[in-house]
Structures are given as structure tokens and as C-alpha cells.
Scaffold this motif. Structure first.
Motif, PDB file in Angstrom:
ATOM      1  N   SER A 343       0.828  -1.223   0.000  1.00  0.00           N
ATOM      2  CA  SER A 343       0.000   0.000   0.000  1.00  0.00           C
ATOM      3  C   SER A 343       0.855   1.263   0.000  1.00  0.00           C
ATOM      4  N   GLU A 344       2.013   1.249   0.688  1.00  0.00           N
ATOM      5  CA  GLU A 344       2.875   2.436   0.641  1.00  0.00           C
ATOM      6  C   GLU A 344       3.520   2.587  -0.736  1.00  0.00           C
ATOM      7  N   TRP A 345       3.830   1.461  -1.387  1.00  0.00           N
ATOM      8  CA  TRP A 345       4.353   1.526  -2.761  1.00  0.00           C
ATOM      9  C   TRP A 345       3.312   2.134  -3.697  1.00  0.00           C
ATOM     10  N   LEU A 346       2.060   1.738  -3.534  1.00  0.00           N
ATOM     11  CA  LEU A 346       0.990   2.302  -4.370  1.00  0.00           C
ATOM     12  C   LEU A 346       0.839   3.807  -4.129  1.00  0.00           C
ATOM     13  N   THR A 347       0.932   4.232  -2.866  1.00  0.00           N
ATOM     14  CA  THR A 347       0.806   5.658  -2.556  1.00  0.00           C
ATOM     15  C   THR A 347       1.946   6.455  -3.191  1.00  0.00           C
ATOM     16  N   LEU A 348       3.153   5.913  -3.104  1.00  0.00           N
ATOM     17  CA  LEU A 348       4.290   6.598  -3.744  1.00  0.00           C
ATOM     18  C   LEU A 348       4.097   6.667  -5.260  1.00  0.00           C
ATOM     19  N   GLN A 349       3.606   5.571  -5.855  1.00  0.00           N
ATOM     20  CA  GLN A 349       3.364   5.571  -7.303  1.00  0.00           C
ATOM     21  C   GLN A 349       2.325   6.635  -7.674  1.00  0.00           C
ATOM     22  N   ALA A 350       1.305   6.803  -6.820  1.00  0.00           N
ATOM     23  CA  ALA A 350       0.290   7.825  -7.094  1.00  0.00           C
ATOM     24  C   ALA A 350       0.920   9.224  -7.093  1.00  0.00           C
ATOM     25  N   PHE A 351       1.856   9.453  -6.158  1.00  0.00           N
ATOM     26  CA  PHE A 351       2.554  10.747  -6.144  1.00  0.00           C
ATOM     27  C   PHE A 351       3.408  10.924  -7.400  1.00  0.00           C
ATOM     28  N   PHE A 352       4.133   9.864  -7.779  1.00  0.00           N
ATOM     29  CA  PHE A 352       4.993   9.974  -8.963  1.00  0.00           C
ATOM     30  C   PHE A 352       4.159  10.243 -10.218  1.00  0.00           C
ATOM     31  N   LEU A 353       3.063   9.496 -10.358  1.00  0.00           N
ATOM     32  CA  LEU A 353       2.196   9.695 -11.531  1.00  0.00           C
ATOM     33  C   LEU A 353       1.615  11.106 -11.541  1.00  0.00           C
ATOM     34  N   GLY A 354       1.215  11.577 -10.355  1.00  0.00           N
ATOM     35  CA  GLY A 354       0.671  12.931 -10.272  1.00  0.00           C
ATOM     36  C   GLY A 354       1.708  13.972 -10.635  1.00  0.00           C
ATOM     37  N   ALA A 355       2.956  13.784 -10.149  1.00  0.00           N
ATOM     38  CA  ALA A 355       4.020  14.746 -10.464  1.00  0.00           C
ATOM     39  C   ALA A 355       4.351  14.739 -11.952  1.00  0.00           C
ATOM     40  N   PHE A 356       4.360  13.531 -12.565  1.00  0.00           N
ATOM     41  CA  PHE A 356       4.668  13.450 -14.004  1.00  0.00           C
ATOM     42  C   PHE A 356       3.601  14.157 -14.838  1.00  0.00           C
ATOM     43  N   ASN A 357       2.367  14.158 -14.351  1.00  0.00           N
ATOM     44  CA  ASN A 357       1.261  14.746 -15.117  1.00  0.00           C
ATOM     45  C   ASN A 357       0.900  16.157 -14.639  1.00  0.00           C
ATOM     46  N   SER A 358       1.785  16.779 -13.853  1.00  0.00           N
ATOM     47  CA  SER A 358       1.535  18.143 -13.374  1.00  0.00           C
ATOM     48  C   SER A 358       2.685  19.035 -13.817  1.00  0.00           C
ATOM     49  N   ALA A 359       2.555  20.297 -13.517  1.00  0.00           N
ATOM     50  CA  ALA A 359       3.596  21.243 -13.909  1.00  0.00           C
ATOM     51  C   ALA A 359       3.781  22.284 -12.819  1.00  0.00           C
ATOM     52  N   LEU A 366       4.006  17.870  -4.972  1.00  0.00           N
ATOM     53  CA  LEU A 366       3.816  16.417  -4.917  1.00  0.00           C
ATOM     54  C   LEU A 366       5.142  15.703  -4.690  1.00  0.00           C
ATOM     55  N   GLY A 367       6.228  16.241  -5.266  1.00  0.00           N
ATOM     56  CA  GLY A 367       7.547  15.642  -5.043  1.00  0.00           C
ATOM     57  C   GLY A 367       7.963  15.740  -3.586  1.00  0.00           C
ATOM     58  N   ILE A 368       7.705  16.885  -2.964  1.00  0.00           N
ATOM     59  CA  ILE A 368       8.048  17.058  -1.542  1.00  0.00           C
ATOM     60  C   ILE A 368       7.223  16.098  -0.677  1.00  0.00           C
ATOM     61  N   CYS A 369       5.922  15.971  -1.004  1.00  0.00           N
ATOM     62  CA  CYS A 369       5.059  15.040  -0.238  1.00  0.00           C
ATOM     63  C   CYS A 369       5.586  13.606  -0.349  1.00  0.00           C
TER      64      CYS A 369
END
Length: 608
Positions: A343-359, A366-369
Motif C-alpha cells: 500500500s505504501e508503494w501504491l501511494t508513492l506511485q500515485a505521487f509519482f504519476l501525479g508529479a509526471f502529469n503536473s507542472a 507532490l515531489g516534496i510530499c
């Protein structure tokens, strides 16, 4: 009056069914555990009373997550709060239980007051307490009204969930309740607040703006760090787990906050995936935190103390409890292939995906979080290395630990059941995520038929085609292979070697006083976070004469900053205001008649 009556009393959609499952997979082993835990500790009347309260407690939690009317929800919520209060003060012989119950009941009713205010605003808009009527009315609700309702709901549910700075009741209430109740309170009850946020904010109200998600993410990160830092410092092993619950509520809210952020930005795939991560950590935390509280209850039952500095050497006295605690500690520290890791791996992946799709600033935020979540994972691992190492390894530090014995069969059965679930929920992640996707889709009201989060029944892949995979069964298999290979190599090369006693620096006899203590273990972290913990020392010298000191007592404490700088001044202000108000009540009948006369006069003037 007819609007107050529920048109739909119960609502069994996937979100309600998911939370019902969470309630029963923790309550069932806790109830089995209580047979052995309560026996010999309380009278037969108290045991019967405990079972009666436990049944009401479980039914009230089930009602909270399954009713379809806000007024009935509030009634069930209040019953749940009152029964849990009686369970916190169940051990009336301890003064601390009464104090903990007082803090808990005050904080929980402050939270309920916020919920009542939010529900009244919703009723004014919908002219009904039924969920569907509120959902329909929310579509045309003014944005400013939605913002106010959101903040009220966040304060109300945040108090029960233990979000910082509303967490102050957890370190008091959870340690004082009987351990099987602590398991349910920490594993399940605080999750009903997460249900409330998802049901009322995401499902009924609808996410209005991106700052809602950003606010939740900010509070979640603060809760993660504050919870685990305090857990690292604490020497009461049940209070350590209570602070750890604050941290894990933060991790769950990271998934929920991300989902709200992505809903507001119209990114449905990421919203569903983030909510899956949050829900997965919710059920995982219910399992491993329930397990750890049961293990700690076993230690308390066997030794009579929760002070970690007086334990030690329990792995030889209580081998099965030690094994279950180690497994729970590994799961909560997010070690593979157990459920907490997934579950923590999934949460980190959600942050990475969000950062890749944001500006811009959002990418940085999201990177700091994500970085702070990783830091939290490292601190959690250190915290539970301390808890297991000091409590179960080494030599017994007191006669309490020296005389400990393994607990009864019913208690071990409860721990075994949750240990098994911690392994299953790690290895069967791909199958579980398919079920959670339906729950998340229902909560967000998104069609998930075209969404896929796994490659097959054994491999997770939130970014199919981008080489991001996780196969917990394969990872577990590799760990077993490496473990067996390492053991075989050790056995082969260890032949013919002699084992010598460890050099003890010239001491002729090492004892428990030479061991590493929990306070010493946490000292580097206390220094690193001293800007927040504000540590201080108390030194007491016992003298035989002016020149000769017989002994020195040296104790280190940390400052509870939220209590000292927020709650204590607030409490002082309330007492000061109450004293001022006493001037209005001097005991004079003439003055009271004057109050009535002035009130009637004002009513006549303004009600004409």
C-alpha cells in the motif's frame, strides 16, 4: 417533520460493504482474543459488561458505515462515541483511565459539534437528511457554502481520525482501554472518520476545488511526521502504537487527498488509483495495527507493565507472541512482501504519476510530499526496530519480564488470524486491488470498466507499458530463495569454526544494565528533531552528605508542543471566561427577575 424521517434507512453499496468487511476482520479476532485476555483480570460481572459493550460498539460502527440518512448516521456516531468512552474508562481502578476518558469524551463531542453544524447546513439546502437528497442538492449548492461544509466536516471527522493537531486524545485513550478494545479503536473506529470524509465530502458533496485536496495532503504529511516522531520517543509501548496510528492515518489521507486533488483537475484514472492506494492502506493498517495491539496486550498480560525499558528477553519467554509482533512490525515498517509495503508503494506511485502529469508548483509540491512519505517510512522502521529490539531481545530488565510466560490459546489464535491476513493482503495484492477499484469507482462516481491497474493476477502495474511493475509473490519467492541460499552458505563455511564469547570490555559479568535502552536508541532522533521536540532534562541527586552523592536520577523528556502551546492556553482561557461568567450568577433573586424582565422586553421589541 416528514423530511426528518429516513426514506432509505440502510445503504449497502461497495463503499459500505468494504468498511463492513474492515470492521469484522478486526473485531472477530479481537473478540476471540478477549476470552483469554479478560479471564483472571476482571470479575465475572465486569467480563459480562465488557461483552455487552463490545457488541453495542461493533453494531454502532456497522450502523455508521451502512445507514443512508445523515440524522441516523449522527445517532449511530454518538452511540459509537459513548460506548467507546465507557470502554476507555472500563478499568475504573486506574486514575489515568478516568483522565483519558475525560479527554476523549471532550474531544469527540467537539468533533460531533462540527458535524452537527455541517449536517444542519446540508439539511437547509436539501430539506432532507437522506444521502441521495443531499447529493442532488449539492449539485446546485453555492461554492462558498460547499467550502464551509467541507471545513466543518474535516474538523468533525478529523477529530475522530486523529489528524494533527486534533490528535491529542489518541495517546490518552488508546493505551488505557483494554488491549482488544485498543485494537478495535485504532484498527477500526478511527477509520469510520475516513469513511465519513469519503462518503460526505467526495460522494455526497462533490469536490469543489483543488485546495480541498491540497489542504488534506498538507495535514496528512504533518500527521505522518508528527505521529512517527512522537512514537520514536515514547517508552510506553501502547502509547507508541497510538502515535503510530496518527502517522498511518496521515498515510491513508495522502491517498484520499490525492484523489480529491485529481478529481478537481479532471484526472479520473489517477483519482481512482489514488483512492485505491488510500483504501488499501486503510485495511492494511486495520490488520497490522490490530495485530500489534493484541501482541502488546499479551506482553502486558504476561508482565504487568507497558514500560519498554522494563521489558527485554521476551523472545525466549513468549516465542509465539514475539513472532507475531515481529511480523506486525515488519508490515507496519513497509517491508516486502507484506501488506504495508504494497500500500505504501501504491501511494508513492500515485505521487509519482501525479508529479509526471503536473507542472510548476504542483509538481514540486507532490515531489516534496513523496519525499516526506519516504522519510516517514524510514522513521517507522527505526521506531519498530526499537520496539522489538528492546522489548523482545537481550536480557530481561526487570522481574516483570523475568517471570513472563506465553499467553493462552485464544489470545494466540487472535494474533495468528491477523498475522495470516497481513501475509495474504501482501501476496494477493493484484486480486484485492480489483475489488478496491470498484469501491473507489463508486465513491468517486466514475466508470472503471476501461481502467486497469494490474498486468495479471500476480503483478501490479499502475503504468502499463512504462515498465513499472510490482509482483509481491515473486518478491516473496526471491526473498525465500536468498534466505535459504544464505543459510546454506553459512552452514557450509561455518563447519569447523569455533564460537567464542563476545569480548565484554573487561567486565567480568554483563547484565541487563549494560544493554542498549530505548532512550539511548532514540537519542540521535531526539537531537535531530530537537527544534520540534524541545527536549529537557530532570536530574535528581541523592546525597549521603554534602560532599558524597549516593546516586543520581537522570531523566529526559520531550515537550508536547500541541498541548503546551494550543490546548493548555485554550483551556486556561475557557476557565478564565467561566470565572467571568460567574459574576452574572451571584445568587440574587432580584437580579434573576431582572434578567427575565429584560428578556421579555427584548422579545416583545424584536418579535413584533
Amino acid at each position: 417533520m416528514s423530511n426528518l424521517l429516513p426514506q432509505q434507512l440502510f445503504q449497502f453499496d461497495p463503499l459500505s460493504l468494504f468498511f463492513l468487511c474492515v470492521i469484522f476482520i478486526v473485531c472477530l479476532p479481537s473478540a476471540i482474543y478477549s476470552f483469554g485476555y479478560l479471564k483472571g483480570k476482571y470479575s465475572s460481572f465486569k467480563i459480562t459488561l465488557s461483552w455487552f459493550l463490545l457488541v453495542i460498539f461493533v453494531l454502532s460502527m456497522a450502523a455508521v458505515v451502512s445507514v443512508g440518512n445523515a440524522l441516523i448516521f449522527l445517532v449511530a456516531w454518538e452511540i459509537m462515541s459513548l460506548v467507546s468512552y465507557f470502554l476507555v474508562v472500563f478499568d475504573t481502578t486506574h486514575e489515568k483511565s478516568i483522565q483519558a476518558g475525560m479527554v476523549y469524551i471532550i474531544m469527540t463531542h467537539i468533533g460531533t459539534a462540527f458535524l452537527v453544524a455541517a449536517f444542519l447546513i446540508l439539511y437547509k439546502q436539501a430539506h432532507s437528511f437522506d444521502f441521495m437528497a443531499i447529493k442532488n442538492a449539492s449539485l446546485s449548492m453555492p461554492a462558498r457554502t460547499k467550502d464551509i461544509v467541507f471545513l466543518l466536516l474535516l474538523a468533525g471527522f478529523g477529530t475522530k481520525a486523529g489528524i494533527v493537531p486534533l490528535h491529542v486524545w489518541l495517546p490518552y485513550a488508546h493505551p488505557q482501554a483494554p488491549s482488544h478494545i485498543s485494537s478495535i479503536m485504532s484498527g477500526v473506529m478511527i477509520k469510520t472518520a475516513i469513511y465519513g470524509i469519503i462518503r460526505f465530502v467526495i460522494f455526497l458533496l462533490g469536490v469543489n476545488s483543488s485546495w480541498w485536496g491540497i489542504l488534506i495532503l498538507t495535514l496528512a504529511v504533518i500527521s505522518c511526521l508528527v505521529g512517527i516522531i512522537y512514537a520514536l520517543m515514547d517508552r510506553d509501548i501502547k502509547r507508541l502504537l497510538a502515535y503510530s496510528s496518527v502517522e498511518n492515518i496521515g498515510i491513508i489521507l495522502l491517498g484520499v487527498g490525492l484523489a480529491m486533488l485529481f478529481i478537481s483537475k479532471n484526472m479520473p484514472y489517477l483519482a481512482v488509483f489514488s483512492l485505491i492506494a488510500g483504501l488499501y492502506h486503510l485495511v492494511n493498517h486495520a490488520i497490522f495495527k490490530g495485530l500489534l495491539f493484541l501482541c502488546v496486550g499479551s506482553v502486558y498480560k504476561a508482565t504487568g507493565t507497558r514500560n519498554i525499558e522494563k521489558l527485554g528477553g521476551l523472545i525466549k519467554k513468549m516465542p509465539q507472541t514475539a513472532a507475531y509482533f515481529l511480523l506486525g512490525a515488519m508490515a507496519i515498517s513497509a517491508l516486502p512482501p507484506l501488506n504495508g509495503f504494497v500500500s505504501e508503494w501504491l501511494t508513492l506511485q500515485a505521487f509519482f504519476l501525479g508529479a509526471f502529469n503536473s507542472a510548476g508548483g504542483m509538481k514540486l509540491f507532490l515531489g516534496i510530499c513523496a519525499a516526506l512519505l519516504a522519510l516517514t517510512g524510514g522513521l517507522a522502521a527505526a521506531c519498530f526496530v526499537k520496539a522489538f529490539g528492546v522489548a523482545f531481545l537481550g536480557l530481561p530488565r526487570s522481574h516483570y519480564a523475568e517471570s513472563a510466560r506465553e499467553v493462552s490459546l485464544s489470545m494466540r489464535l487472535g494474533m495468528f488470524f491477523l498475522s495470516l491476513l497481513a501475509v495474504i493482503f501482501g501476496l494477493a495484492a493484484s486480486l484485492i486491488i480489483k475489488l478496491l477499484a470498484r469501491v473507489a469507482g463508486t465513491a468517486i462516481n466514475i466508470d472503471i470498466s476501461s481502467m486497469n491497474f494490474s498486468l495479471n493476477n500476480f503483478t501490479l502495474s499502475p503504468q502499463i507499458g512504462k515498465n513499472t511493475y510490482l509482483s509481491a509473490p515473486l518478491l516473496g519467492l526471491w526473498l525465500i530463495v536468498f534466505g535459504v541460499a544464505g543459510f546454506a552458505i553459512y552452514k557450509i563455511f561455518a563447519r569447523g569454526r569455533r564460537v567464542y564469547k563476545t569480548w565484554d570490555c573487561g567486565y567480568y559479568k554483563l547484565d541487563a544494565r549494560n544493554e542498549y535502552t530505548a532512550t539511548a536508541f532514540s537519542k540521535p532522533f531526539r537531537i535531530a528533531f530537537s527544534f520540534f521536540l524541545l527536549p529537557y532534562r530532570k536530574t535528581q541527586k541523592i546525597r549521603e552528605s554534602f560532599y558524597h552523592v549516593k546516586s543520581i536520577t537522570y531523566e529526559t523528556y520531550t515537550t508536547k508542543v500541541f498541548k503546551k502551546y494550543i490546548y493548555d492556553p485554550l483551556l486556561a482561557l475557557i476557565f478564565k471566561s467561566a470565572k467571568s461568567m460567574r459574576r452574572l450568577q451571584p445568587g440574587s433573586i432580584h437580579l434573576y427577575l431582572g434578567y427575565i424582565f429584560v428578556t421579555l422586553l427584548l422579545l416583545i421589541i424584536f418579535m413584533r
